[in-house]
Scaffold this motif. Structure first.
Motif, PDB file in Angstrom:
ATOM      1  N   LYS A   1      13.413   0.962  45.727  1.00 34.75           N
ATOM      2  CA  LYS A   1      14.219   2.053  45.172  1.00 34.75           C
ATOM      3  C   LYS A   1      14.320   3.157  46.208  1.00 34.75           C
ATOM      4  CE  LYS A   1      12.685   0.871  40.516  1.00 34.75           C
ATOM      5  NZ  LYS A   1      11.927   1.304  39.329  1.00 34.75           N
ATOM      6  N   ASP A   2      15.547   3.420  46.613  1.00 39.98           N
ATOM      7  CA  ASP A   2      15.779   4.356  47.710  1.00 39.98           C
ATOM      8  C   ASP A   2      15.918   5.784  47.176  1.00 39.98           C
ATOM      9  OD1 ASP A   2      16.235   5.374  50.167  1.00 39.98           O
ATOM     10  OD2 ASP A   2      18.247   4.555  50.415  1.00 39.98           O
ATOM     11  N   PHE A   3      14.811   6.344  46.660  1.00 40.65           N
ATOM     12  CA  PHE A   3      14.814   7.703  46.140  1.00 40.65           C
ATOM     13  C   PHE A   3      14.267   8.668  47.195  1.00 40.65           C
ATOM     14  CE2 PHE A   3      13.972   5.824  41.666  1.00 40.65           C
ATOM     15  CZ  PHE A   3      15.303   5.512  41.540  1.00 40.65           C
ATOM     16  N   SER A   4      14.735   9.901  47.150  1.00 38.47           N
ATOM     17  CA  SER A   4      14.205  10.942  48.017  1.00 38.47           C
ATOM     18  C   SER A   4      13.834  12.146  47.159  1.00 38.47           C
ATOM     19  CB  SER A   4      15.238  11.346  49.078  1.00 38.47           C
ATOM     20  OG  SER A   4      16.365  11.944  48.464  1.00 38.47           O
ATOM     21  N   ILE A   5      13.005  13.021  47.709  1.00 38.66           N
ATOM     22  CA  ILE A   5      12.584  14.201  46.953  1.00 38.66           C
ATOM     23  C   ILE A   5      13.779  15.103  46.646  1.00 38.66           C
ATOM     24  CG2 ILE A   5      11.220  16.327  47.062  1.00 38.66           C
ATOM     25  CD1 ILE A   5       9.079  14.792  48.543  1.00 38.66           C
ATOM     26  N   SER A   6      14.681  15.261  47.620  1.00 39.71           N
ATOM     27  CA  SER A   6      15.863  16.097  47.385  1.00 39.71           C
ATOM     28  C   SER A   6      16.730  15.526  46.276  1.00 39.71           C
ATOM     29  CB  SER A   6      16.677  16.229  48.675  1.00 39.71           C
ATOM     30  OG  SER A   6      17.090  14.957  49.154  1.00 39.71           O
ATOM     31  N   MET A   7      16.847  14.199  46.224  1.00 42.69           N
ATOM     32  CA  MET A   7      17.619  13.540  45.167  1.00 42.69           C
ATOM     33  C   MET A   7      16.999  13.820  43.801  1.00 42.69           C
ATOM     34  SD  MET A   7      18.149   9.461  44.544  1.00 42.69           S
ATOM     35  CE  MET A   7      18.883   9.192  46.153  1.00 42.69           C
ATOM     36  N   ALA A   8      15.669  13.738  43.740  1.00 43.28           N
ATOM     37  CA  ALA A   8      14.978  13.974  42.475  1.00 43.28           C
ATOM     38  C   ALA A   8      15.165  15.413  42.013  1.00 43.28           C
ATOM     39  CB  ALA A   8      13.495  13.651  42.633  1.00 43.28           C
ATOM     40  N   LEU A   9      15.100  16.352  42.940  1.00 45.53           N
ATOM     41  CA  LEU A   9      15.259  17.758  42.576  1.00 45.53           C
ATOM     42  C   LEU A   9      16.670  18.053  42.080  1.00 45.53           C
ATOM     43  CD1 LEU A   9      13.253  19.464  45.474  1.00 45.53           C
ATOM     44  CD2 LEU A   9      12.520  19.078  43.107  1.00 45.53           C
ATOM     45  N   VAL A  10      17.675  17.436  42.714  1.00 43.73           N
ATOM     46  CA  VAL A  10      19.060  17.613  42.268  1.00 43.73           C
ATOM     47  C   VAL A  10      19.237  17.075  40.855  1.00 43.73           C
ATOM     48  CG1 VAL A  10      21.459  16.871  42.656  1.00 43.73           C
ATOM     49  CG2 VAL A  10      20.062  17.641  44.581  1.00 43.73           C
ATOM     50  N   ASP A  11      18.469  16.054  40.506  1.00 42.92           N
ATOM     51  CA  ASP A  11      18.581  15.447  39.179  1.00 42.92           C
ATOM     52  C   ASP A  11      18.174  16.416  38.071  1.00 42.92           C
ATOM     53  OD1 ASP A  11      19.618  13.063  38.279  1.00 42.92           O
ATOM     54  OD2 ASP A  11      17.666  12.173  37.856  1.00 42.92           O
ATOM     55  N   TYR A  12      17.424  17.456  38.407  1.00 44.09           N
ATOM     56  CA  TYR A  12      17.043  18.459  37.405  1.00 44.09           C
ATOM     57  C   TYR A  12      18.199  19.416  37.088  1.00 44.09           C
ATOM     58  CZ  TYR A  12      12.044  17.291  37.675  1.00 44.09           C
ATOM     59  OH  TYR A  12      10.827  16.654  37.597  1.00 44.09           O
ATOM     60  N   ILE A  13      19.193  19.509  37.980  1.00 41.54           N
ATOM     61  CA  ILE A  13      20.281  20.479  37.801  1.00 41.54           C
ATOM     62  C   ILE A  13      21.093  20.210  36.530  1.00 41.54           C
ATOM     63  CG2 ILE A  13      22.417  21.414  38.785  1.00 41.54           C
ATOM     64  CD1 ILE A  13      21.190  21.040  41.548  1.00 41.54           C
ATOM     65  N   PRO A  14      21.639  18.983  36.330  1.00 39.51           N
ATOM     66  CA  PRO A  14      22.395  18.756  35.091  1.00 39.51           C
ATOM     67  C   PRO A  14      21.537  18.896  33.839  1.00 39.51           C
ATOM     68  CG  PRO A  14      22.037  16.686  36.260  1.00 39.51           C
ATOM     69  CD  PRO A  14      21.659  17.793  37.200  1.00 39.51           C
ATOM     70  N   VAL A  15      20.237  18.605  33.957  1.00 34.20           N
ATOM     71  CA  VAL A  15      19.330  18.781  32.822  1.00 34.20           C
ATOM     72  C   VAL A  15      19.264  20.258  32.445  1.00 34.20           C
ATOM     73  CG1 VAL A  15      16.971  18.515  31.977  1.00 34.20           C
ATOM     74  CG2 VAL A  15      17.961  16.763  33.462  1.00 34.20           C
ATOM     75  N   ALA A  16      19.140  21.110  33.466  1.00 37.61           N
ATOM     76  CA  ALA A  16      19.090  22.551  33.216  1.00 37.61           C
ATOM     77  C   ALA A  16      20.412  23.044  32.649  1.00 37.61           C
ATOM     78  CB  ALA A  16      18.760  23.291  34.511  1.00 37.61           C
ATOM     79  N   PHE A  17      21.541  22.550  33.184  1.00 38.14           N
ATOM     80  CA  PHE A  17      22.857  22.933  32.670  1.00 38.14           C
ATOM     81  C   PHE A  17      22.972  22.614  31.187  1.00 38.14           C
ATOM     82  CE2 PHE A  17      25.403  22.623  36.923  1.00 38.14           C
ATOM     83  CZ  PHE A  17      24.839  23.822  37.320  1.00 38.14           C
ATOM     84  N   PHE A  18      22.604  21.381  30.824  1.00 36.80           N
ATOM     85  CA  PHE A  18      22.718  20.980  29.419  1.00 36.80           C
ATOM     86  C   PHE A  18      21.770  21.783  28.546  1.00 36.80           C
ATOM     87  CE2 PHE A  18      21.642  18.619  25.646  1.00 36.80           C
ATOM     88  CZ  PHE A  18      22.893  18.232  25.173  1.00 36.80           C
ATOM     89  N   ALA A  19      20.558  22.040  29.035  1.00 38.96           N
ATOM     90  CA  ALA A  19      19.575  22.781  28.239  1.00 38.96           C
ATOM     91  C   ALA A  19      20.085  24.185  27.915  1.00 38.96           C
ATOM     92  CB  ALA A  19      18.245  22.867  28.982  1.00 38.96           C
ATOM     93  N   VAL A  20      20.667  24.864  28.909  1.00 33.80           N
ATOM     94  CA  VAL A  20      21.200  26.208  28.683  1.00 33.80           C
ATOM     95  C   VAL A  20      22.363  26.155  27.702  1.00 33.80           C
ATOM     96  CG1 VAL A  20      22.337  28.191  29.752  1.00 33.80           C
ATOM     97  CG2 VAL A  20      20.449  27.056  30.931  1.00 33.80           C
ATOM     98  N   ALA A  21      23.275  25.184  27.885  1.00 33.63           N
ATOM     99  CA  ALA A  21      24.418  25.039  26.979  1.00 33.63           C
ATOM    100  C   ALA A  21      23.945  24.773  25.553  1.00 33.63           C
ATOM    101  CB  ALA A  21      25.335  23.908  27.455  1.00 33.63           C
ATOM    102  N   ALA A  22      22.925  23.928  25.410  1.00 34.59           N
ATOM    103  CA  ALA A  22      22.406  23.594  24.080  1.00 34.59           C
ATOM    104  C   ALA A  22      21.798  24.818  23.397  1.00 34.59           C
ATOM    105  CB  ALA A  22      21.353  22.483  24.200  1.00 34.59           C
ATOM    106  N   VAL A  23      21.044  25.624  24.145  1.00 36.11           N
ATOM    107  CA  VAL A  23      20.432  26.828  23.565  1.00 36.11           C
ATOM    108  C   VAL A  23      21.512  27.799  23.084  1.00 36.11           C
ATOM    109  CG1 VAL A  23      19.080  28.888  24.089  1.00 36.11           C
ATOM    110  CG2 VAL A  23      18.277  26.650  24.858  1.00 36.11           C
ATOM    111  N   ILE A  24      22.557  27.988  23.902  1.00 35.29           N
ATOM    112  CA  ILE A  24      23.643  28.883  23.506  1.00 35.29           C
ATOM    113  C   ILE A  24      24.320  28.372  22.238  1.00 35.29           C
ATOM    114  CG2 ILE A  24      25.907  29.800  24.160  1.00 35.29           C
ATOM    115  CD1 ILE A  24      24.947  29.748  27.068  1.00 35.29           C
ATOM    116  N   LEU A  25      24.587  27.069  22.187  1.00 28.60           N
ATOM    117  CA  LEU A  25      25.232  26.502  20.999  1.00 28.60           C
ATOM    118  C   LEU A  25      24.347  26.636  19.763  1.00 28.60           C
ATOM    119  CD1 LEU A  25      26.923  23.255  22.379  1.00 28.60           C
ATOM    120  CD2 LEU A  25      28.055  25.305  21.507  1.00 28.60           C
ATOM    121  N   MET A  26      23.065  26.375  19.915  1.00 31.46           N
ATOM    122  CA  MET A  26      22.171  26.477  18.762  1.00 31.46           C
ATOM    123  C   MET A  26      22.103  27.909  18.232  1.00 31.46           C
ATOM    124  SD  MET A  26      18.994  23.806  19.344  1.00 31.46           S
ATOM    125  CE  MET A  26      18.699  24.083  21.083  1.00 31.46           C
TER     126      MET A  26
END
Length: 213
Positions: A1-26
């Protein structure tokens, strides 16, 4: 599996986007939902955020050479797809039905076949997010913010792309970067649309014959 640390950190970005959107909607939709609808929506959003965060953590642990925590990878699709379905059903119930006012053993002889496909979970995920985006488009129209609908359509298109990409080989770094890019755009569009609705009076919007519920 060709993963890198930078790739893993970028993967947190959409999670944070959705989390903020969900809190606002709730926060904005809390007074418009019955306890049941809000519970479904909130539980679904929590599932989605947890699944995404744990998958990103799996990549980070793998890329850092700490361990291959396979359970975090395997649980991603089941947990996230069920989360999207629950959130979609909860927010759909809000606009389809007037909400009630809130008061604050037999052993098998043959081993069953092993199912390893992700199609079922991808279908649930796309269906759930589709329901969310449809309702958000309806709310945009009620607020006369038709341009915002484009953001929710883009979010849904990106979810369809993620459904396709999920069938590809995610052991390759290129496919992971493409998927992360699509996911960042999709969740970013969702967040931008939700923020726009929030700023334009989503919390004060009245549903169902003008009655605030």
């Amino acid at each position: 599996k060709d993963f890198s640390i930078s790739m893993a950190l970028v993967d947190y970005i959409p999670v944070a986007f959705f989390a903020v959107a969900a809190v606002i909607l709730m926060r904005d939709l809390y007074n418009k939902m019955s306890k049941g609808a809000f519970a479904l929506f909130a539980a679904g959003c929590i599932d989605i955020v947890c699944a995404g965060a744990l998958k990103a953590t799996y990549k980070l642990l793998y890329a850092a050479g700490i361990c291959d925590f396979e359970a975090l990878n395997v649980m991603f699709f089941p947990v996230q797809s069920i989360g999207f379905l629950l959130a979609g059903i909860g927010i759909l119930a809000m606009v389809c039905h007037k909400q009630a006012k809130r008061n604050d053993g037999i052993a098998l002889t043959v081993a069953p076949p092993i199912f390893t496909g992700t199609f079922v979970f991808v279908t649930l995920m796309v269906a759930g997010l589709g329901l969310m985006d449809v309702v958000l488009c309806i709310l945009s129209a009620k607020l006369k913010k038709h341009a915002v609908i484009v953001l929710f359509v883009l979010s849904f298109v990106c979810s369809l792309c993620m459904g396709y990409l999920s069938s590809q080989d995610f052991a390759k770094a290129s496919m992971n970067w493409i998927a992360e890019g699509v996911n960042v755009i999709g969740q970013g569009a969702l967040l931008a649309g939700v923020v726009s609705l929030h700023r334009n009076g989503l919390a004060e919007l009245k549903l169902h014959n003008g009655e605030r519920v």
